[in-house]
Write an enzyme that holds these catalytic residues in place. Structure first.
Site, PDB file in Angstrom:
ATOM      1  N   ARG A  50      -4.383 -18.710   9.161  1.00 54.84           N
ATOM      2  CA  ARG A  50      -3.703 -19.284   8.004  1.00 54.84           C
ATOM      3  C   ARG A  50      -2.387 -19.919   8.463  1.00 54.84           C
ATOM      4  NH1 ARG A  50      -3.769 -14.672   4.251  1.00 54.84           N
ATOM      5  NH2 ARG A  50      -5.805 -15.463   3.667  1.00 54.84           N
ATOM      6  N   ASN A  53       1.769  -6.664   6.101  1.00 59.81           N
ATOM      7  CA  ASN A  53       0.643  -6.949   6.990  1.00 59.81           C
ATOM      8  C   ASN A  53       0.816  -6.186   8.293  1.00 59.81           C
ATOM      9  OD1 ASN A  53      -0.677  -9.296   5.557  1.00 59.81           O
ATOM     10  ND2 ASN A  53       1.385 -10.115   5.814  1.00 59.81           N
ATOM     11  N   ASP A 100      -2.737 -11.401  12.901  1.00 63.56           N
ATOM     12  CA  ASP A 100      -2.972 -10.573  11.717  1.00 63.56           C
ATOM     13  C   ASP A 100      -4.108  -9.600  12.020  1.00 63.56           C
ATOM     14  OD1 ASP A 100      -4.611 -10.001   9.215  1.00 63.56           O
ATOM     15  OD2 ASP A 100      -2.799 -10.844   8.318  1.00 63.56           O
ATOM     16  N   ASP A 124      -3.439  -3.981   5.388  1.00 64.08           N
ATOM     17  CA  ASP A 124      -2.311  -4.384   4.558  1.00 64.08           C
ATOM     18  C   ASP A 124      -1.888  -3.222   3.677  1.00 64.08           C
ATOM     19  OD1 ASP A 124      -2.572  -7.083   5.476  1.00 64.08           O
ATOM     20  OD2 ASP A 124      -4.126  -7.421   3.974  1.00 64.08           O
ATOM     21  N   ASP A 134      -7.849  -3.340   2.777  1.00 60.57           N
ATOM     22  CA  ASP A 134      -8.626  -4.020   3.818  1.00 60.57           C
ATOM     23  C   ASP A 134      -9.016  -3.161   5.018  1.00 60.57           C
ATOM     24  OD1 ASP A 134      -8.480  -6.271   2.203  1.00 60.57           O
ATOM     25  OD2 ASP A 134      -6.719  -7.049   3.219  1.00 60.57           O
TER      26      ASP A 134
END
Length: 177
Positions: free
Chosen positions: A22, A86, A102, A106, A119
């Site tokens: 991202r 994160n 990443d 989270d 997650d």
């Protein structure tokens, strides 16, 4: 290191296999120290790895660390401040962007500082698929514990006033332009 305070930077997140995850097109640096950098963004374009994009809805203040495997986002809602954390590699910065990896895990923290870990399934899938080394898995789990402890103790930067101060600083600097 020359100061970046007041400058706009791009933020890029990657996955462990070095694929782009991202991009945040623009964030304004509002503070830097030896072990962290703080950025603010508002209505920022975010581009996903598949090319789709969206804009952030609420303003946010984000801390990236050089010595911790997480970053912390203070999200400014109408009458509340939430945090989104994160589990991620320490950041690096170059001429192109601030960059980090990443690692999926989270933590969502609501206004009263209660929190939820998110997650875990995605993390478990990726640690197998991308063959995270044992040392990395142990670092990530330890840093998840450190993060929870910081939330519970309201350690820096888990303070609504700190988030507001940095956001107000950002607004004042924007007014001066």
């Amino acid at each position: 290191m020359s100061t970046l305070v007041g400058k706009n930077i791009q933020i890029q997140s990657y996955k462990h296999d070095e694929t782009l995850h991202r991009i945040w097109e623009k964030a304004t640096v509002v503070a830097e120290a030896d072990d962290y950098i703080v950025v603010v963004n508002r209505r920022t374009k975010v581009i996903e790895s598949n090319g789709r994009f969206w804009h952030t809805r609420e303003p946010s203040v984000t801390w990236f660390f050089t010595d911790h495997w997480f970053n912390i986002i203070g999200i400014i809602k109408k009458n509340e401040i939430h945090f989104y954390c994160n589990i991620a590699s320490p950041f690096v910065i170059d001429d192109e962007a601030l960059k980090y990896i990443d690692y999926d895990l989270d933590i969502k923290v609501v206004d009263d500082f209660s929190y939820t870990t998110l997650d875990r399934n995605e993390y478990n899938k990726h640690k197998m698929k991308m063959e995270y080394p044992i040392e990395l898995k142990s670092i990530l789990e330890r840093e998840l514990s450190v993060l929870k402890e910081r939330i519970e103790q309201r350690s820096y930067p888990f303070d609504h006033e700190v988030v507001k101060q940095y956001y107000n600083q950002y607004l004042e600097e924007k007014d001066d332009e």
